[in-house]
Scaffold this motif. Structure first.
Motif, PDB file in Angstrom:
ATOM      1  N   ARG A  12       0.809  -1.214   0.000  1.00 15.50           N
ATOM      2  CA  ARG A  12       0.000   0.000   0.000  1.00 15.50           C
ATOM      3  C   ARG A  12       0.843   1.266   0.000  1.00 15.50           C
ATOM      4  N   SER A  13       2.091   1.152   0.365  1.00 19.97           N
ATOM      5  CA  SER A  13       2.943   2.332   0.461  1.00 19.97           C
ATOM      6  C   SER A  13       3.027   3.124  -0.844  1.00 19.97           C
ATOM      7  N   PRO A  14       3.258   2.457  -1.997  1.00 17.78           N
ATOM      8  CA  PRO A  14       3.303   3.222  -3.252  1.00 17.78           C
ATOM      9  C   PRO A  14       1.978   3.906  -3.565  1.00 17.78           C
ATOM     10  N   ALA A  15       0.871   3.266  -3.190  1.00 15.26           N
ATOM     11  CA  ALA A  15      -0.448   3.846  -3.469  1.00 15.26           C
ATOM     12  C   ALA A  15      -0.665   5.113  -2.653  1.00 15.26           C
ATOM     13  N   VAL A  16      -0.198   5.110  -1.396  1.00  9.11           N
ATOM     14  CA  VAL A  16      -0.317   6.308  -0.552  1.00  9.11           C
ATOM     15  C   VAL A  16       0.496   7.449  -1.154  1.00  9.11           C
ATOM     16  N   HIS A  17       1.699   7.132  -1.603  1.00  6.53           N
ATOM     17  CA  HIS A  17       2.554   8.141  -2.232  1.00  6.53           C
ATOM     18  C   HIS A  17       1.887   8.704  -3.486  1.00  6.53           C
ATOM     19  N   ARG A  18       1.348   7.821  -4.321  1.00  8.63           N
ATOM     20  CA  ARG A  18       0.703   8.274  -5.561  1.00  8.63           C
ATOM     21  C   ARG A  18      -0.512   9.138  -5.280  1.00  8.63           C
ATOM     22  N   ALA A  19      -1.306   8.737  -4.275  1.00  7.12           N
ATOM     23  CA  ALA A  19      -2.518   9.492  -3.949  1.00  7.12           C
ATOM     24  C   ALA A  19      -2.182  10.912  -3.498  1.00  7.12           C
ATOM     25  N   LEU A  20      -1.193  11.040  -2.604  1.00  7.79           N
ATOM     26  CA  LEU A  20      -0.822  12.359  -2.110  1.00  7.79           C
ATOM     27  C   LEU A  20      -0.162  13.194  -3.206  1.00  7.79           C
ATOM     28  N   LYS A  21       0.662  12.554  -4.011  1.00  3.35           N
ATOM     29  CA  LYS A  21       1.323  13.280  -5.101  1.00  3.35           C
ATOM     30  C   LYS A  21       0.300  13.805  -6.092  1.00  3.35           C
ATOM     31  N   THR A  49       2.304   5.532   9.849  1.00  2.00           N
ATOM     32  CA  THR A  49       3.620   5.093   9.365  1.00  2.00           C
ATOM     33  C   THR A  49       3.695   5.177   7.852  1.00  2.00           C
ATOM     34  N   LEU A  50       2.649   4.699   7.181  1.00  2.00           N
ATOM     35  CA  LEU A  50       2.629   4.764   5.717  1.00  2.00           C
ATOM     36  C   LEU A  50       2.572   6.204   5.229  1.00  2.00           C
ATOM     37  N   VAL A  51       1.802   7.017   5.918  1.00  2.00           N
ATOM     38  CA  VAL A  51       1.720   8.431   5.551  1.00  2.00           C
ATOM     39  C   VAL A  51       3.086   9.084   5.702  1.00  2.00           C
ATOM     40  N   ARG A  52       3.760   8.798   6.817  1.00  2.00           N
ATOM     41  CA  ARG A  52       5.084   9.388   7.072  1.00  2.00           C
ATOM     42  C   ARG A  52       6.069   8.988   5.979  1.00  2.00           C
ATOM     43  N   GLU A  53       6.030   7.707   5.578  1.00  2.00           N
ATOM     44  CA  GLU A  53       6.922   7.242   4.516  1.00  2.00           C
ATOM     45  C   GLU A  53       6.660   7.995   3.212  1.00  2.00           C
ATOM     46  N   ALA A  54       5.383   8.208   2.909  1.00  2.00           N
ATOM     47  CA  ALA A  54       5.022   8.924   1.679  1.00  2.00           C
ATOM     48  C   ALA A  54       5.480  10.378   1.739  1.00  2.00           C
ATOM     49  N   LEU A  55       5.322  11.001   2.891  1.00  2.00           N
ATOM     50  CA  LEU A  55       5.730  12.398   3.045  1.00  2.00           C
ATOM     51  C   LEU A  55       7.246  12.556   2.897  1.00  2.00           C
ATOM     52  N   VAL A  56       7.991  11.594   3.435  1.00  3.29           N
ATOM     53  CA  VAL A  56       9.452  11.642   3.291  1.00  3.29           C
ATOM     54  C   VAL A  56       9.831  11.534   1.817  1.00  3.29           C
ATOM     55  N   ARG A  57       9.184  10.624   1.118  1.00  2.00           N
ATOM     56  CA  ARG A  57       9.482  10.454  -0.311  1.00  2.00           C
ATOM     57  C   ARG A  57       9.101  11.710  -1.090  1.00  2.00           C
ATOM     58  N   LEU A  58       7.970  12.304  -0.762  1.00  2.00           N
ATOM     59  CA  LEU A  58       7.537  13.526  -1.444  1.00  2.00           C
ATOM     60  C   LEU A  58       8.471  14.696  -1.146  1.00  2.00           C
ATOM     61  N   SER A  59       9.039  14.699   0.051  1.00  3.30           N
ATOM     62  CA  SER A  59      10.008  15.753   0.380  1.00  3.30           C
ATOM     63  C   SER A  59      11.270  15.593  -0.450  1.00  3.30           C
ATOM     64  N   GLU A  60      11.658  14.347  -0.699  1.00  7.33           N
ATOM     65  CA  GLU A  60      12.834  14.081  -1.536  1.00  7.33           C
ATOM     66  C   GLU A  60      12.587  14.516  -2.977  1.00  7.33           C
ATOM     67  N   GLU A  61      11.317  14.524  -3.380  1.00  7.70           N
ATOM     68  CA  GLU A  61      10.942  14.942  -4.736  1.00  7.70           C
ATOM     69  C   GLU A  61      10.682  16.438  -4.826  1.00  7.70           C
ATOM     70  N   GLY A  62      10.817  17.135  -3.683  1.00  7.03           N
ATOM     71  CA  GLY A  62      10.631  18.572  -3.686  1.00  7.03           C
ATOM     72  C   GLY A  62       9.190  19.036  -3.614  1.00  7.03           C
ATOM     73  N   LEU A  63       8.267  18.129  -3.290  1.00  3.46           N
ATOM     74  CA  LEU A  63       6.852  18.491  -3.238  1.00  3.46           C
ATOM     75  C   LEU A  63       6.357  18.792  -1.829  1.00  3.46           C
ATOM     76  N   VAL A  64       7.094  18.367  -0.824  1.00  4.62           N
ATOM     77  CA  VAL A  64       6.685  18.554   0.568  1.00  4.62           C
ATOM     78  C   VAL A  64       7.869  19.096   1.368  1.00  4.62           C
ATOM     79  N   ASP A  65       7.582  20.020   2.282  1.00  7.13           N
ATOM     80  CA  ASP A  65       8.593  20.523   3.207  1.00  7.13           C
ATOM     81  C   ASP A  65       8.368  19.874   4.567  1.00  7.13           C
TER      82      ASP A  65
END
Length: 235
Positions: A12-21, A49-65
């Motif tokens: 589910r982790s990739p899906a959470v990342h995709r949804a937020l992105k 936990t899954l949300v946090r992982e997605a937020l970290v990945r999005l921060s690496e992509e420059g979309l989240v601070d």
């Protein structure tokens, strides 16, 4: 049970990342918006936990601070960052064009043609139009099969969507879509330099026509005189 839970979370982790992105790129979550882990987890039906992982990945992509003790927010790039970002994109996407010129397969041409048609259909929806326009560029990058180029183009295109959300002005997308079609035509015909030149012009046009005002040397009197004249305050 634990291994199954772990496997489920990984799935589910990739899906959470995709949804937020997607929500960020569609401007459903606007630049500067707070992103509380508990609320996002509740709305998405997943753990913090899954949300946090997605937020970290999005921060690496420059979309989240991510700010210590303050949590996460949708990134809010500055105007200067936007100008520099588009200069970087011009260089990267020239490489994309040079890599693909005369090498597109029939399937790739069909994919790009269908995507351009989707862009045309989405014209009334400004946020969706921005996302689809960006995806045209990321699809081109993916077709190069150059991992480094794909990564950097994906990151700069995503960041560009935030810049457009913050500083963009309402405009017709007719020119942008027609330019995508012309770029594809040049690539099919192996017209490398025309394709690269048009790509540079295309990105520069976005940063001026639809996005970012250039630095202006006019003083306040000159700037305000235009508005005064439009309101009949002069003469």
């Amino acid at each position: 049970m634990a291994p199954k839970t772990a496997n489920s979370n990984r799935g589910r982790s990739p899906a959470v990342h995709r949804a937020l992105k997607r929500a960020i790129l569609d401007q459903a979550l606007f630049p500067g918006a707070k992103l509380p882990e508990d609320l996002l987890g509740e709305r998405l039906g997943v753990s913090r936990t899954l949300v946090r992982e997605a937020l970290v990945r999005l921060s690496e992509e420059g979309l989240v601070d991510l700010t210590p003790n303050k949590g996460a927010t949708v990134a809010r790039p500055t105007l200067e960052e936007g100008l520099n970002l588009f200069l970087t994109r011009m260089a990267l996407e020239r490489l994309v064009v040079e890599s693909l010129s005369g090498k597109l397969t029939k399937a790739q041409i069909e994919t790009l043609t269908a995507h351009i048609a989707a862009e045309e259909a989405a014209k009334p929806e400004h946020a969706v139009s921005i996302r689809l326009a960006g995806e045209f560029h990321t699809i081109l990058a993916q077709m190069t099969e150059n991992a480094s180029l794909i990564r950097y183009v994906n990151e700069t295109v995503a960041r560009s969507s935030l810049i457009l959300a913050l500083y963009g002005r309402p405009h017709s997308s007719d020119c942008a879509v027609s330019e995508h079609r012309q770029i594809l035509t040049h690539l099919i015909a192996a017209e490398t330099e025309p394709a690269a030149t048009l790509m540079t012009h295309h990105l520069d046009a976005i940063s001026t026509r639809a996005l970012l005002p250039r630095h202006c040397d006019r003083d306040m009197k000159d700037v305000l005189s235009d508005y005064a004249a439009a309101e009949g305050l002069l003469g």
